[in-house]
Design a protein around this motif. Sequence first.
Motif, PDB file in Angstrom:
ATOM      1  N   GLN A  64      -1.428   9.736  17.375  1.00 31.34           N
ATOM      2  CA  GLN A  64      -1.688   8.589  17.222  1.00 31.34           C
ATOM      3  C   GLN A  64      -2.852   8.511  15.967  1.00 31.34           C
ATOM      4  OE1 GLN A  64      -5.240   7.839  20.586  1.00 31.34           O
ATOM      5  NE2 GLN A  64      -5.242   5.612  19.782  1.00 31.34           N
ATOM      6  N   ILE A  65      -2.911   7.849  14.708  1.00 31.96           N
ATOM      7  CA  ILE A  65      -3.388   7.221  13.675  1.00 31.96           C
ATOM      8  C   ILE A  65      -3.673   6.213  13.004  1.00 31.96           C
ATOM      9  CG2 ILE A  65      -0.929   6.630  12.744  1.00 31.96           C
ATOM     10  CD1 ILE A  65      -1.673   8.692  10.241  1.00 31.96           C
ATOM     11  N   ASP A  66      -4.930   5.445  12.331  1.00 29.78           N
ATOM     12  CA  ASP A  66      -5.452   4.884  12.368  1.00 29.78           C
ATOM     13  C   ASP A  66      -4.860   3.039  11.861  1.00 29.78           C
ATOM     14  OD1 ASP A  66      -8.126   5.586  13.423  1.00 29.78           O
ATOM     15  OD2 ASP A  66      -8.300   6.302  11.048  1.00 29.78           O
ATOM     16  N   PHE A  67      -3.408   4.244  10.806  1.00 26.74           N
ATOM     17  CA  PHE A  67      -3.141   2.846  10.459  1.00 26.74           C
ATOM     18  C   PHE A  67      -1.248   3.559   9.842  1.00 26.74           C
ATOM     19  CE2 PHE A  67      -5.702   3.562   6.792  1.00 26.74           C
ATOM     20  CZ  PHE A  67      -4.872   3.341   5.475  1.00 26.74           C
ATOM     21  N   ILE A  68      -0.495   2.819   9.180  1.00 25.18           N
ATOM     22  CA  ILE A  68       0.772   3.309   8.684  1.00 25.18           C
ATOM     23  C   ILE A  68       0.853   1.764   7.707  1.00 25.18           C
ATOM     24  CG2 ILE A  68       2.778   4.128   9.391  1.00 25.18           C
ATOM     25  CD1 ILE A  68       2.368   5.630  11.919  1.00 25.18           C
ATOM     26  N   ILE A  69       1.230   2.389   6.460  1.00 26.65           N
ATOM     27  CA  ILE A  69       2.560   1.716   6.072  1.00 26.65           C
ATOM     28  C   ILE A  69       3.349   1.930   5.997  1.00 26.65           C
ATOM     29  CG2 ILE A  69       2.487   0.356   3.804  1.00 26.65           C
ATOM     30  CD1 ILE A  69      -1.245   0.689   3.640  1.00 26.65           C
ATOM     31  N   GLY A  70       4.350   1.389   5.957  1.00 26.28           N
ATOM     32  CA  GLY A  70       6.078   1.774   5.675  1.00 26.28           C
ATOM     33  C   GLY A  70       6.814   0.813   5.274  1.00 26.28           C
ATOM     34  N   LEU A  71       8.104   1.482   5.193  1.00 25.93           N
ATOM     35  CA  LEU A  71       9.102   0.422   4.001  1.00 25.93           C
ATOM     36  C   LEU A  71       8.111  -0.057   2.886  1.00 25.93           C
ATOM     37  CD1 LEU A  71      11.249  -1.513   6.649  1.00 25.93           C
ATOM     38  CD2 LEU A  71      11.443   1.355   5.958  1.00 25.93           C
ATOM     39  N   ASN A  72       7.393   0.835   2.502  1.00 26.44           N
ATOM     40  CA  ASN A  72       6.885   0.622   1.060  1.00 26.44           C
ATOM     41  C   ASN A  72       5.752  -0.961   0.766  1.00 26.44           C
ATOM     42  OD1 ASN A  72       7.596   2.715  -0.713  1.00 26.44           O
ATOM     43  ND2 ASN A  72      10.155   1.656  -0.783  1.00 26.44           N
ATOM     44  N   GLY A  73       5.480  -1.013   2.308  1.00 21.22           N
ATOM     45  CA  GLY A  73       4.966  -2.207   2.287  1.00 21.22           C
ATOM     46  C   GLY A  73       5.198  -3.519   2.865  1.00 21.22           C
ATOM     47  N   SER A  74       6.541  -3.844   3.676  1.00 22.18           N
ATOM     48  CA  SER A  74       6.700  -4.793   4.029  1.00 22.18           C
ATOM     49  C   SER A  74       6.645  -4.229   5.631  1.00 22.18           C
ATOM     50  CB  SER A  74       8.179  -4.350   4.229  1.00 22.18           C
ATOM     51  OG  SER A  74       9.153  -4.831   2.724  1.00 22.18           O
ATOM     52  N   GLN A  75       6.335  -2.950   5.854  1.00 21.04           N
ATOM     53  CA  GLN A  75       5.647  -3.098   6.896  1.00 21.04           C
ATOM     54  C   GLN A  75       3.929  -2.747   7.514  1.00 21.04           C
ATOM     55  OE1 GLN A  75       8.533   0.077   9.158  1.00 21.04           O
ATOM     56  NE2 GLN A  75       9.359  -1.915  10.503  1.00 21.04           N
ATOM     57  N   SER A 111       4.215  -5.078  -1.045  1.00 20.78           N
ATOM     58  CA  SER A 111       4.489  -3.059  -1.600  1.00 20.78           C
ATOM     59  C   SER A 111       3.039  -2.468  -0.795  1.00 20.78           C
ATOM     60  CB  SER A 111       3.029  -3.861  -3.140  1.00 20.78           C
ATOM     61  OG  SER A 111       1.467  -4.536  -2.691  1.00 20.78           O
ATOM     62  N   LYS A 112       2.779  -1.379  -0.755  1.00 20.80           N
ATOM     63  CA  LYS A 112       2.056  -0.145   0.126  1.00 20.80           C
ATOM     64  C   LYS A 112       0.378  -1.279  -0.510  1.00 20.80           C
ATOM     65  CE  LYS A 112       4.355   4.036  -0.240  1.00 20.80           C
ATOM     66  NZ  LYS A 112       4.187   5.109  -0.390  1.00 20.80           N
ATOM     67  N   ALA A 113       0.307  -1.399  -1.667  1.00 21.46           N
ATOM     68  CA  ALA A 113      -1.371  -2.271  -2.535  1.00 21.46           C
ATOM     69  C   ALA A 113      -1.162  -3.589  -0.279  1.00 21.46           C
ATOM     70  CB  ALA A 113      -1.365  -2.496  -3.606  1.00 21.46           C
ATOM     71  N   TYR A 114      -0.525  -4.148  -1.119  1.00 21.75           N
ATOM     72  CA  TYR A 114      -0.498  -5.170  -0.794  1.00 21.75           C
ATOM     73  C   TYR A 114      -0.895  -5.249   0.847  1.00 21.75           C
ATOM     74  CZ  TYR A 114       0.289  -9.653   1.832  1.00 21.75           C
ATOM     75  OH  TYR A 114      -0.071 -11.357   2.615  1.00 21.75           O
ATOM     76  N   ALA A 115      -0.488  -4.337   1.837  1.00 16.80           N
ATOM     77  CA  ALA A 115      -0.550  -3.701   3.200  1.00 16.80           C
ATOM     78  C   ALA A 115      -1.856  -3.507   3.669  1.00 16.80           C
ATOM     79  CB  ALA A 115       0.490  -2.755   3.684  1.00 16.80           C
ATOM     80  N   LEU A 116      -2.044  -2.263   2.784  1.00 15.71           N
ATOM     81  CA  LEU A 116      -3.182  -1.871   2.412  1.00 15.71           C
ATOM     82  C   LEU A 116      -4.450  -3.303   2.617  1.00 15.71           C
ATOM     83  CD1 LEU A 116      -5.929   0.857   2.645  1.00 15.71           C
ATOM     84  CD2 LEU A 116      -4.854   0.387  -0.321  1.00 15.71           C
ATOM     85  N   GLU A 117      -4.319  -3.531   1.714  1.00 13.19           N
ATOM     86  CA  GLU A 117      -5.580  -5.120   1.158  1.00 13.19           C
ATOM     87  C   GLU A 117      -6.019  -6.013   2.527  1.00 13.19           C
ATOM     88  OE1 GLU A 117      -6.231  -8.951  -0.817  1.00 13.19           O
ATOM     89  OE2 GLU A 117      -4.345  -7.871  -1.333  1.00 13.19           O
TER      90      GLU A 117
END
Length: 268
Positions: free
Chosen positions: A63-74, A195-201
Amino acid sequence: MYENIKLIVCDIDGTMVPSHHKLSDYGKEMIQKIKEKNILFGIASGRSIKDIKYILSTWGYNQIDFIIGLNGSQLYDGTDDKVYDYFQMKPEWIKETFDIMRPFSHNPVMYFQKAYMCGVYDEKIHFSAQYTKSDYVVAQSEEDFYQEPNAKIMFRVDEKDMPEVERRVKEFESVYYKGNKTQSTLMEFQNRQASKAYALEQFCIKHNIKLIDTMAFGDTTNDNEMIEAAGIGVCMINGSQDTKELADVITEKSVIEDGWADFIDRYI
């Protein structure tokens, strides 16, 4: 200096661990330290969420708080166990990338349904498949890669060719998609909006966290936008020059020396 940090996100390969290595005990201790301070912790990678979850399970994390996958597409939100999909590559864009890469010896790779599709099942593909216990199918022709939209297309190339590959990708730059070197032998093409930035945002908006209160660790070009977006962007000392130039801080130790964990130990 970093007392207001509410979220930390780390790239995997080249940042938390050398490629295809397991997380060290020291790294696990620092994740525990982060959690004890009530700071959200997540992973950002070019790999799929499925593969990242498998890698995390080999480290002892289910378990983890969040995952950004596929360089931000997921984006996987561990707080509600939901997956969000974002910008994809259109088939005609994927076809164009083959034209860009045609002058070079290459092996195309793409996430395909619940497996991977590759041009040739070679030793490197076999090694990657064993690392994440993934299934691979071999394409019957180039056209198989651009039959439908996909998050990204990857091309494995000879390391000696990468400088020329990067020059050609820049020469044929598209307004619709972008090419990033994610390893010394891997060029990836993805929707320019992803982008990873978009998913993070998106995760931060959902959880009412200001980007200024986040910290991101990375080592190469596909981490750049995330490092720029975070309140504190940290590049590994072993990272690429373009990423170092964008970072707020550079670690004192390399990935081999657990540089990201050393930074957490010193400053968080």
